[in-house]
Design a protein around this motif. Sequence first.
Motif, PDB file in Angstrom:
ATOM      1  N   LYS A   1       1.381 -30.190  16.292  1.00 18.95           N
ATOM      2  CA  LYS A   1       0.015 -29.796  15.957  1.00 18.95           C
ATOM      3  C   LYS A   1      -0.978 -30.329  16.995  1.00 18.95           C
ATOM      4  CE  LYS A   1       0.714 -29.476  10.941  1.00 18.95           C
ATOM      5  NZ  LYS A   1       2.186 -29.511  10.981  1.00 18.95           N
ATOM      6  N   LEU A   2      -0.686 -31.533  17.514  1.00 15.92           N
ATOM      7  CA  LEU A   2      -1.572 -32.163  18.485  1.00 15.92           C
ATOM      8  C   LEU A   2      -1.528 -31.468  19.847  1.00 15.92           C
ATOM      9  CD1 LEU A   2      -3.397 -34.652  19.161  1.00 15.92           C
ATOM     10  CD2 LEU A   2      -1.289 -35.854  19.799  1.00 15.92           C
TER      11      LEU A   2
ATOM     12  N   TRP B   1      -6.857 -46.286  13.222  1.00 18.25           N
ATOM     13  CA  TRP B   1      -6.369 -45.729  14.485  1.00 18.25           C
ATOM     14  C   TRP B   1      -6.828 -46.572  15.674  1.00 18.25           C
ATOM     15  CZ3 TRP B   1      -2.958 -41.801  15.211  1.00 18.25           C
ATOM     16  CH2 TRP B   1      -2.673 -40.995  14.099  1.00 18.25           C
TER      17      TRP B   1
ATOM     18  N   ILE C   1       7.863 -36.891  13.212  1.00 15.97           N
ATOM     19  CA  ILE C   1       6.640 -37.025  14.007  1.00 15.97           C
ATOM     20  C   ILE C   1       6.429 -35.811  14.906  1.00 15.97           C
ATOM     21  CG2 ILE C   1       5.554 -38.350  15.866  1.00 15.97           C
ATOM     22  CD1 ILE C   1       6.662 -40.869  14.587  1.00 15.97           C
TER      23      ILE C   1
ATOM     24  N   PHE D   1      -1.814 -37.272   9.712  1.00 20.61           N
ATOM     25  CA  PHE D   1      -1.088 -37.792  10.871  1.00 20.61           C
ATOM     26  C   PHE D   1      -0.741 -39.271  10.672  1.00 20.61           C
ATOM     27  CE2 PHE D   1      -3.509 -34.544  13.681  1.00 20.61           C
ATOM     28  CZ  PHE D   1      -2.643 -33.540  13.270  1.00 20.61           C
TER      29      PHE D   1
ATOM     30  N   ASP E   1       5.479 -32.714  12.456  1.00 15.99           N
ATOM     31  CA  ASP E   1       4.286 -32.856  11.623  1.00 15.99           C
ATOM     32  C   ASP E   1       3.080 -33.453  12.351  1.00 15.99           C
ATOM     33  OD1 ASP E   1       5.674 -31.828   9.430  1.00 15.99           O
ATOM     34  OD2 ASP E   1       6.478 -33.804   8.913  1.00 15.99           O
ATOM     35  N   PHE E   2       3.272 -33.934  13.575  1.00 12.31           N
ATOM     36  CA  PHE E   2       2.154 -34.522  14.322  1.00 12.31           C
ATOM     37  C   PHE E   2       2.059 -33.907  15.725  1.00 12.31           C
ATOM     38  CE2 PHE E   2       0.231 -38.832  15.906  1.00 12.31           C
ATOM     39  CZ  PHE E   2      -0.940 -38.174  16.219  1.00 12.31           C
TER      40      PHE E   2
ATOM     41  N   ASN F   1      -7.741 -34.139  10.391  1.00 13.21           N
ATOM     42  CA  ASN F   1      -6.298 -34.209  10.159  1.00 13.21           C
ATOM     43  C   ASN F   1      -5.722 -35.615  10.242  1.00 13.21           C
ATOM     44  OD1 ASN F   1      -5.283 -31.148  10.237  1.00 13.21           O
ATOM     45  ND2 ASN F   1      -6.860 -31.383  11.808  1.00 13.21           N
ATOM     46  N   GLU F   2      -6.568 -36.591  10.564  1.00 16.24           N
ATOM     47  CA  GLU F   2      -6.047 -37.921  10.888  1.00 16.24           C
ATOM     48  C   GLU F   2      -5.314 -38.596   9.733  1.00 16.24           C
ATOM     49  OE1 GLU F   2      -7.154 -40.979   9.779  1.00 16.24           O
ATOM     50  OE2 GLU F   2      -9.016 -40.467   8.731  1.00 16.24           O
TER      51      GLU F   2
ATOM     52  N   VAL G   1       2.262 -39.588   8.468  1.00 20.12           N
ATOM     53  CA  VAL G   1       3.480 -39.162   9.168  1.00 20.12           C
ATOM     54  C   VAL G   1       4.046 -40.316   9.989  1.00 20.12           C
ATOM     55  CG1 VAL G   1       4.361 -37.698  11.029  1.00 20.12           C
ATOM     56  CG2 VAL G   1       2.916 -36.709   9.245  1.00 20.12           C
TER      57      VAL G   1
ATOM     58  N   THR H   1       2.995 -42.225  20.285  1.00 17.44           N
ATOM     59  CA  THR H   1       2.396 -42.876  19.121  1.00 17.44           C
ATOM     60  C   THR H   1       3.341 -43.924  18.565  1.00 17.44           C
ATOM     61  OG1 THR H   1       1.237 -42.436  17.028  1.00 17.44           O
ATOM     62  CG2 THR H   1       3.308 -41.273  17.379  1.00 17.44           C
TER      63      THR H   1
END
Length: 362
Positions: A49-50, A102, A42, A32, A45-46, A28-29, A35, A65
């Motif tokens: 889910k995280l 990342w 964030i 993310f 959509d991030f 999924n990165e 996003v 983040t």
Amino acid sequence: MSFLKNIFKGGEQPVRSYADFWTWFQKNEKAFFRVVKEKRDIHKDFFDKLSPKLNELKDGFYFSTGIFDEHTVKLVLTADGAIKNIPFVEELVKAAPQINGWKFTALKPALDITNVYIKMGGYKFADENIHFYANTSNEFPDEIDITVLHDDLTQKNKDTIINGIYIFLDNFIGELNFATTIDNVNVIGKSEAEKELVPIAKLKDFLKWREKEFIEKYEGIRHNTQNDTYSGLEATLNSGNPVVAIINTDLLNWDSKASHPWIMSVEIKYGGTANNGMPDDKTYQLLDDIEKDILRELKDFDGYLNIGRQTAENTRDIYFACRDFRKPSIVAYSIVQKYSGQVDITYDVYKDKYWQSFERFR
């Protein structure tokens, strides 16, 4: 067959290990990354889910983040100051694969004083309006006790200022240092100062000096409990039920307690109302097995001292004093997992350099 396909279509495997989590993240990165880079929603959509995936792994993970540089997004995983969760955050980040674009960080890092500026509740928190001084105690000389002063603190805004100071310190000296090096923090207004004020920018150097002094003082100190004296203590609670404790009295009189400043407390709740809150034979054996499992992992010569245990009101408490907090946290969590469904086990790990938690047993 088509029915089964519909059930599993798009389904995700549950996260049971660090590897499972990072496998899921890698899938999924890219979404993310977009996003965060495109400053979309964030949370929706991030983070939404995280968070469930981290909770599948273990509760106690927090995160933030942002943009690290033109080509990189940063993800900071944090324990939000909870000592017992710090080792798991560190392990999770250590297990992270290299993912292009990342940067993963365990715990909020320390920032340069020029980069720490917080506005909260209409108040500013920065180096120009925050100072500190150290407090000393003949009774507890190894404790790092500081008083922090904010120019604008009043009785009316005290809660807001204290909260802001804690956030400021968490960012300035870093989450790990804030959680582990300072024993006591008192926040007051500038007019209440009793000592000469020191610029908050000098706090890091002060903490490094005190920590170095502490390590040199207690380096290499160990205690062999093999020939120690244990005392049985009994009392009656207000309910009329007994409380029974077995305590290592030699340890309670030890003059180097501060060398093992971390306390691990394991609480085991067992069922049944018979025996006035004391365990029956079967339960006693189970409690004994749990304690032996802990003792196999946490040995005195490695720096983990079993202070004793207390039993009352269908609860057994087991106490250790430790040189570090990481291994006890991991061992206690594994015990919780192993005996899940048999008894209810909770645990805590906290700093208590002079073992004041156990004064009631003296």
